[in-house]
Write a protein that holds these residues in place. Structure first.
Motif, PDB file in Angstrom:
ATOM      1  N   LEU A 218      44.593  70.472  31.962  1.00 10.35           N
ATOM      2  CA  LEU A 218      45.665  69.976  31.113  1.00 10.35           C
ATOM      3  C   LEU A 218      45.539  70.452  29.669  1.00 10.35           C
ATOM      4  O   LEU A 218      44.445  70.616  29.136  1.00 10.35           O
ATOM      5  N   GLU A 219      46.706  70.613  29.048  1.00 13.07           N
ATOM      6  CA  GLU A 219      46.808  70.762  27.605  1.00 13.07           C
ATOM      7  C   GLU A 219      46.988  69.361  27.000  1.00 13.07           C
ATOM      8  O   GLU A 219      47.533  68.468  27.656  1.00 13.07           O
ATOM      9  N   PRO A 220      46.542  69.150  25.757  1.00 12.44           N
ATOM     10  CA  PRO A 220      46.824  67.877  25.109  1.00 12.44           C
ATOM     11  C   PRO A 220      48.317  67.568  25.138  1.00 12.44           C
ATOM     12  O   PRO A 220      49.165  68.436  24.896  1.00 12.44           O
ATOM     13  N   GLY A 221      48.630  66.319  25.469  1.00  6.49           N
ATOM     14  CA  GLY A 221      50.017  65.888  25.582  1.00  6.49           C
ATOM     15  C   GLY A 221      50.547  65.889  26.997  1.00  6.49           C
ATOM     16  O   GLY A 221      51.568  65.249  27.275  1.00  6.49           O
ATOM     17  N   GLU A 222      49.876  66.605  27.900  1.00  8.19           N
ATOM     18  CA  GLU A 222      50.304  66.650  29.293  1.00  8.19           C
ATOM     19  C   GLU A 222      49.582  65.582  30.113  1.00  8.19           C
ATOM     20  O   GLU A 222      48.461  65.196  29.787  1.00  8.19           O
ATOM     21  N   SER A 223      50.219  65.144  31.190  1.00  8.20           N
ATOM     22  CA  SER A 223      49.588  64.198  32.108  1.00  8.20           C
ATOM     23  C   SER A 223      49.340  64.866  33.455  1.00  8.20           C
ATOM     24  O   SER A 223      49.962  65.889  33.787  1.00  8.20           O
ATOM     25  N   THR A 224      48.467  64.248  34.222  1.00  8.19           N
ATOM     26  CA  THR A 224      48.180  64.756  35.565  1.00  8.19           C
ATOM     27  C   THR A 224      49.430  64.725  36.434  1.00  8.19           C
ATOM     28  O   THR A 224      49.732  65.696  37.142  1.00  8.19           O
ATOM     29  N   SER A 225      50.176  63.632  36.388  1.00 11.19           N
ATOM     30  CA  SER A 225      51.378  63.531  37.217  1.00 11.19           C
ATOM     31  C   SER A 225      52.419  64.569  36.822  1.00 11.19           C
ATOM     32  O   SER A 225      53.128  65.111  37.686  1.00 11.19           O
ATOM     33  N   GLU A 226      52.525  64.863  35.542  1.00  7.28           N
ATOM     34  CA  GLU A 226      53.481  65.870  35.071  1.00  7.28           C
ATOM     35  C   GLU A 226      53.173  67.237  35.662  1.00  7.28           C
ATOM     36  O   GLU A 226      54.062  67.935  36.146  1.00  7.28           O
ATOM     37  N   LEU A 227      51.904  67.639  35.616  1.00  8.28           N
ATOM     38  CA  LEU A 227      51.533  68.958  36.139  1.00  8.28           C
ATOM     39  C   LEU A 227      51.589  68.998  37.653  1.00  8.28           C
ATOM     40  O   LEU A 227      51.861  70.042  38.240  1.00  8.28           O
ATOM     41  N   ALA A 228      51.344  67.855  38.305  1.00  8.09           N
ATOM     42  CA  ALA A 228      51.426  67.818  39.769  1.00  8.09           C
ATOM     43  C   ALA A 228      52.833  68.127  40.250  1.00  8.09           C
ATOM     44  O   ALA A 228      53.021  68.695  41.331  1.00  8.09           O
ATOM     45  N   GLY A 229      53.848  67.760  39.450  1.00  6.64           N
ATOM     46  CA  GLY A 229      55.227  67.975  39.851  1.00  6.64           C
ATOM     47  C   GLY A 229      55.895  69.162  39.203  1.00  6.64           C
ATOM     48  O   GLY A 229      57.113  69.345  39.347  1.00  6.64           O
ATOM     49  N   LYS A 230      55.128  69.987  38.494  1.00  4.73           N
ATOM     50  CA  LYS A 230      55.716  71.106  37.752  1.00  4.73           C
ATOM     51  C   LYS A 230      56.273  72.188  38.672  1.00  4.73           C
ATOM     52  O   LYS A 230      57.256  72.859  38.333  1.00  4.73           O
ATOM     53  N   PHE A 231      55.652  72.375  39.834  1.00  5.53           N
ATOM     54  CA  PHE A 231      56.093  73.390  40.787  1.00  5.53           C
ATOM     55  C   PHE A 231      56.356  72.732  42.132  1.00  5.53           C
ATOM     56  O   PHE A 231      55.740  71.723  42.477  1.00  5.53           O
ATOM     57  N   PRO A 232      57.270  73.291  42.929  1.00  6.93           N
ATOM     58  CA  PRO A 232      57.576  72.691  44.236  1.00  6.93           C
ATOM     59  C   PRO A 232      56.443  72.905  45.236  1.00  6.93           C
ATOM     60  O   PRO A 232      55.601  73.794  45.065  1.00  6.93           O
ATOM     61  N   GLY A 233      56.441  72.087  46.276  1.00  3.90           N
ATOM     62  CA  GLY A 233      55.486  72.261  47.369  1.00  3.90           C
ATOM     63  C   GLY A 233      54.552  71.097  47.588  1.00  3.90           C
ATOM     64  O   GLY A 233      53.959  70.974  48.656  1.00  3.90           O
ATOM     65  N   GLY A 234      54.386  70.233  46.601  1.00 11.49           N
ATOM     66  CA  GLY A 234      53.513  69.078  46.763  1.00 11.49           C
ATOM     67  C   GLY A 234      54.142  68.033  47.676  1.00 11.49           C
ATOM     68  O   GLY A 234      55.339  67.751  47.582  1.00 11.49           O
ATOM     69  N   GLN A 235      53.326  67.450  48.541  1.00  8.24           N
ATOM     70  CA  GLN A 235      53.812  66.438  49.474  1.00  8.24           C
ATOM     71  C   GLN A 235      53.075  65.110  49.332  1.00  8.24           C
ATOM     72  O   GLN A 235      53.212  64.221  50.168  1.00  8.24           O
ATOM     73  N   LEU A 236      52.336  64.962  48.246  1.00  7.32           N
ATOM     74  CA  LEU A 236      51.510  63.770  48.083  1.00  7.32           C
ATOM     75  C   LEU A 236      52.344  62.520  47.776  1.00  7.32           C
ATOM     76  O   LEU A 236      52.090  61.451  48.325  1.00  7.32           O
ATOM     77  N   GLY A 237      53.331  62.657  46.905  1.00  4.05           N
ATOM     78  CA  GLY A 237      54.090  61.501  46.444  1.00  4.05           C
ATOM     79  C   GLY A 237      54.622  60.607  47.553  1.00  4.05           C
ATOM     80  O   GLY A 237      54.362  59.386  47.564  1.00  4.05           O
ATOM     81  N   PRO A 238      55.363  61.150  48.525  1.00  4.35           N
ATOM     82  CA  PRO A 238      55.910  60.304  49.593  1.00  4.35           C
ATOM     83  C   PRO A 238      54.855  59.681  50.496  1.00  4.35           C
ATOM     84  O   PRO A 238      55.152  58.734  51.235  1.00  4.35           O
ATOM     85  N   ALA A 239      53.620  60.213  50.448  1.00  5.98           N
ATOM     86  CA  ALA A 239      52.553  59.707  51.321  1.00  5.98           C
ATOM     87  C   ALA A 239      51.761  58.578  50.687  1.00  5.98           C
ATOM     88  O   ALA A 239      50.865  58.021  51.323  1.00  5.98           O
TER      89      ALA A 239
END
Length: 261
Positions: free
Chosen positions: A117-138
């Motif tokens: 992360l860069e200062p000011g960014e959150s983990t959740s923000e970067l997790a959703g920056k690009f498509p393909g993640g399937q963690l949220g609905p699980a």
């Protein structure tokens, strides 16, 4: 508990006759796990590092809040003499970037299927920056008892979704144990913005897992390129520390050798 330790590669603190003693001059490797895991997820990596003569410490990441977790890891770093290679998996990467600031003994940062992360960014923000993640609905949520008026939520991965989104290349019986023993992270920890980034001043390595459904590989590549990390890609799931401990160990060894004084 013994079954979990055995399945994930052996107990953390037990030395066997096949292990080599720590070699003088080798840095201590400090391992920080991420969400939905614990320090036993590093067992296979720890066995290999110890056999190569590295002193190793697996930190129990509290998973309660980014700054709180970073302060805890920083306190552990204060107790380690000599040079350190600091390694973070997943959310653990967010933590090590904060914790390493001000610790001159940290000679390398290794991000394993991780967040940079860069200062000011959150983990959740970067997790959703690009498509393909399937963690949220699980995810499954459990309310955290309020403290001092603060309301928060613990996040777990639904057990019947755990192997698919987190550990697809891990044996089903091992993945089932990991799902049952997973440690939750608070939602606020994932949403809390970073304030510091040690990778601006410390050399970093970035292990990208190309079959990852928790953090899209494109997100890991983006963060690694921005940090000018030495990047290695491996065809593995998010649980690469369990499924490919050899690949993880190789990257850590590269970092240790490259930064040896």
């Amino acid at each position: 508990m013994l079954a979990v330790l055995a399945a994930c590669g052996g107990a953390l603190a037990v030395s066997g006759p096949s292990e080599q003693p720590a070699e003088p001059g080798k840095p201590t490797v400090v391992l920080v796990h991420g969400a939905f895991a614990d320090s036993s997820s590093w067992n296979g990596v720890i066995q290999r590092l110890q056999r190569d003569g590295y002193p190793v410490l697996g930190v129990a990441n509290p998973l309660r809040g980014l700054q709180q977790d970073a302060r805890y890891v920083a306190s552990v770093l204060d107790s380690v003499p000599g040079p350190v290679v600091l390694v973070g998996h997943s959310y653990g990467g967010s933590v090590i970037s904060e914790a390493a600031v001000g610790h001159a003994n940290v000679k390398a940062l290794v991000y394993v299927a991780s967040f940079i992360l860069e200062p000011g960014e959150s983990t959740s923000e970067l997790a959703g920056k690009f498509p393909g993640g399937q963690l949220g609905p699980a995810l499954h949520t459990v309310p955290v008892p309020p403290a001092a008026g603060n309301v928060d939520t613990d996040l777990y991965i639904q057990q019947d979704q755990f192997r698919k989104v987190f550990a697809a290349d891990v044996a089903p019986d091992v993945a089932a144990l990991m799902a049952a023993t997973q440690r939750p992270i608070t939602k606020s920890a994932l949403d809390e913005p970073a304030t510091r980034a040690a990778w601006h001043d410390v050399a970093s390595w970035n292990l990208v897992t190309t079959e990852d459904l928790a953090i899209p590989a494109d997100s890991m590549r983006f963060m690694g390129e921005r940090a000018m990390s030495t990047t290695v890609e491996v065809g593995a799931s998010h649980a690469v520390t369990v499924s490919r401990p050899d690949a993880v160990t190789d990257v850590i060894d590269q970092a240790a050798r490259a930064t040896a004084s």
